[in-house]
Scaffold this active site. Sequence first.
Site, short mmCIF file in Angstrom:
data_model
loop_
_atom_site.label_atom_id
_atom_site.label_comp_id
_atom_site.label_asym_id
_atom_site.label_seq_id
_atom_site.Cartn_x
_atom_site.Cartn_y
_atom_site.Cartn_z
N LYS A 269 -7.56 3.06 -4.55
CA LYS A 269 -7.33 2.73 -3.14
C LYS A 269 -6.65 3.91 -2.47
O LYS A 269 -5.58 4.34 -2.92
CB LYS A 269 -6.45 1.47 -3.02
CG LYS A 269 -6.01 1.14 -1.59
CD LYS A 269 -5.15 -0.14 -1.52
CE LYS A 269 -4.57 -0.34 -0.11
NZ LYS A 269 -3.69 -1.53 -0.02
N LYS A 281 2.57 -4.39 10.51
CA LYS A 281 3.71 -4.59 9.62
C LYS A 281 5.02 -4.46 10.39
O LYS A 281 5.06 -3.79 11.41
CB LYS A 281 3.69 -3.51 8.52
CG LYS A 281 2.61 -3.69 7.47
CD LYS A 281 2.69 -2.59 6.43
CE LYS A 281 1.62 -2.75 5.37
NZ LYS A 281 1.79 -3.94 4.53
N ASP A 292 0.32 4.19 0.32
CA ASP A 292 -0.75 3.22 0.07
C ASP A 292 -2.02 3.90 -0.44
O ASP A 292 -3.04 3.24 -0.64
CB ASP A 292 -1.02 2.40 1.34
CG ASP A 292 -1.51 1.01 1.05
OD1 ASP A 292 -1.34 0.54 -0.09
OD2 ASP A 292 -2.09 0.38 1.96
N ASP A 351 -3.95 -6.80 7.58
CA ASP A 351 -3.10 -6.09 6.62
C ASP A 351 -3.59 -6.27 5.18
O ASP A 351 -3.14 -5.59 4.27
CB ASP A 351 -1.65 -6.56 6.77
CG ASP A 351 -0.66 -5.59 6.16
OD1 ASP A 351 -1.08 -4.46 5.80
OD2 ASP A 351 0.53 -5.94 6.06
N GLU A 353 -6.15 -5.14 3.89
CA GLU A 353 -7.24 -4.19 4.11
C GLU A 353 -7.71 -3.54 2.81
O GLU A 353 -8.86 -3.13 2.71
CB GLU A 353 -6.81 -3.11 5.11
CG GLU A 353 -6.04 -1.91 4.52
CD GLU A 353 -4.72 -2.29 3.86
OE1 GLU A 353 -4.16 -3.33 4.22
OE2 GLU A 353 -4.27 -1.53 2.96
N ARG A 355 -8.39 -4.67 -0.15
CA ARG A 355 -9.50 -5.37 -0.83
C ARG A 355 -10.81 -5.16 -0.07
O ARG A 355 -11.87 -5.22 -0.66
CB ARG A 355 -9.13 -6.86 -0.99
CG ARG A 355 -8.90 -7.58 0.29
CD ARG A 355 -8.13 -8.89 0.10
NE ARG A 355 -6.69 -8.69 -0.05
CZ ARG A 355 -5.84 -9.67 -0.30
NH1 ARG A 355 -6.28 -10.91 -0.45
NH2 ARG A 355 -4.55 -9.42 -0.42
N1 BES Z 1 -0.54 -1.92 0.95
C1 BES Z 1 -0.14 -3.27 1.12
C2 BES Z 1 0.58 -3.83 -0.10
C3 BES Z 1 1.98 -3.34 -0.31
C4 BES Z 1 3.01 -3.77 0.52
C5 BES Z 1 2.26 -2.51 -1.36
C6 BES Z 1 4.29 -3.32 0.29
C7 BES Z 1 3.55 -2.09 -1.59
C8 BES Z 1 4.56 -2.48 -0.76
C9 BES Z 1 -1.37 -4.15 1.37
O1 BES Z 1 -2.36 -3.55 2.12
C10 BES Z 1 -0.89 -5.33 2.12
O2 BES Z 1 -0.44 -5.16 3.22
N2 BES Z 1 -0.99 -6.50 1.52
C11 BES Z 1 -0.54 -7.68 2.13
C12 BES Z 1 -1.52 -8.76 1.83
C13 BES Z 1 -1.28 -10.03 2.57
C14 BES Z 1 -1.55 -9.83 4.04
C15 BES Z 1 -2.17 -11.11 2.03
C16 BES Z 1 0.84 -8.02 1.52
O3 BES Z 1 1.03 -7.83 0.33
O4 BES Z 1 1.70 -8.45 2.28
ZN ZN Z 2 -2.51 -1.54 2.02
MN MN Z 3 -2.02 -3.77 4.15
#
Ligand code: BES
Ligand code: ZN
Ligand code: MN
Length: 498
Positions: A269, A281, A292, A351, A353, A355
């Site tokens: 990714k 966010k 990321d 967010d 994104e 996947r």
């Molecule tokens: N890149 C983030 C995941 C992440 C967040 C990794 C903080 C490390 C620290 C990912 O794209 C994301 O935002 N995931 C969301 C998914 C949710 C909206 C279902 C998350 O984990 O909050």
């Molecule tokens: Zn992300």
């Molecule tokens: Mn995200």
Amino acid sequence: MEFNVKNGSIEKQRTGCVIVGVYETRRFSESAEELDRLSEGYLSNILRKGDLDGKVGQTLLLHHVPNVPADRVLLVGCGKERELTERQYKQLTQKAVQVLNETGATEAVSFLSELHVKGRSTYWNIRFAIEAIQELLYSYNEFKSVKPETKRELRRVIFNVANRKELAEAERALVHGQAVTLGISFAKNVANCPPNVCNPAYLAKLATQLAEDYNNITTTIVDEKTMAELGMNAYLAVSHGSENPAYLSVIEFKNHPNPDAKPIVLVGKGLTFDSGGISIKPSESMDEMKYDMGGAASVYGTMKALAEMDLPLNVIGVLAGCENMPDGNAYRPGDILTTMNGLTVEVLNTDAEGRLVLCDTLTYVERFDPELVIDVATLTGACMIALGAHNSGLMSTHNNLAHDLLNAAEEADDKAWRLPLGEEYQEQLKSNFADLANIGGRLGGAITAGQFLSNFTKKYAWAHLDIAGTAWKSGASKGATGRPVPLLSQFLINKAKL
Ligand code: BES
Ligand code: ZN
Ligand code: MN
């Protein structure tokens, strides 16, 4: 830092320093014992005075030890014999280097490779020493106008092995350790690079550079126009709100004795910045979303390590570069996307994104007819909640592959822990309007993300590593870790042996 291995006797080492271990309480390692004999009890005399009892990480630097040709002797505490853990071994190795950096010694011969680290061989002692030392010495100063000046006299560490017969494995450890640490620093450098510099085009440039540096590598860049032709609409939707176009980099390493051997595919990714998009966010720590692309960074670093070791394998590293931004053109919650494999996805949160970028990339790699595919992604905050910052989350539909990865993780001391997948979790991904929703609710968030991906990996053996908790450190020591380069490199080393 330069590293070497040799097999020599301690009384002949004309060098800046010899490093030897002392266990608790005041028990000499083999080499310390030898030095004590050589110096007619000089060391035991000092220990008896109470200057070092052998606790992990204690050090005592001695000069002019009688009958010892080395300028210095560094005694290092190693804790209880036969209870020494990998972590403690790495810590005491780092401590030794720290101490010597404060002296004028430019070279040291380390006899710590003979220590009894629980369940480990000389090979691992040398590899872990190299990894620990390079970890200690790493810093990222690319964007500081005044580079911090650190006193670093020590230029060369030579690992001594007790036995000539161990030289071959020591040399293998040297090659592997140096390749893996180079891969780790490459991964760290690109991950630490700020998002206004490290954008998807920058990732593609690095991928292209690899092909220039190694004969066995060819790199192809897939741009947005080609993605559109291929129907990679989920990937493109994420990129829509960004001024920086997406690029998918395909790094092909070909070195299998059978050139037609099916490749191992690693997918990373590569969100060079994840603002969350329209589902933006919170601003706190948002800077860390430059990390990321940690999955892509680790795939890139692993390809570097692989090329350095020149393993007899066919491996394809894929960096899924993209940026997730809010904008008039950005994709929205409610949008329904048709992915490359035909499944439709309702976006309930922009967010989630990663996947979306990965699902099309996982379909894209079907064209390579892979032996197996491993994707690596900073995918979910939920994985950090589940496993903390120490274990990466492993999910897989193939038990053999999962076990191979867990073994490699254990061996490389780059830990991973398996989480389940299954149809129960698939239910959480139901959408009223499309084949799938892109989020599965609060419960088991790391798993539903992995489950989402599993819908796109039916044509090959597949595993997913969620590195959200392990790819970087926050707080005072903020910085990329280079994980899981050690795990992935070890997986490939093991594959090459089969
Ligand atoms: N890149 C983030 C995941 C992440 C967040 C990794 C903080 C490390 C620290 C990912 O794209 C994301 O935002 N995931 C969301 C998914 C949710 C909206 C279902 C998350 O984990 O909050
Ligand atoms: Zn992300
Ligand atoms: Mn995200």
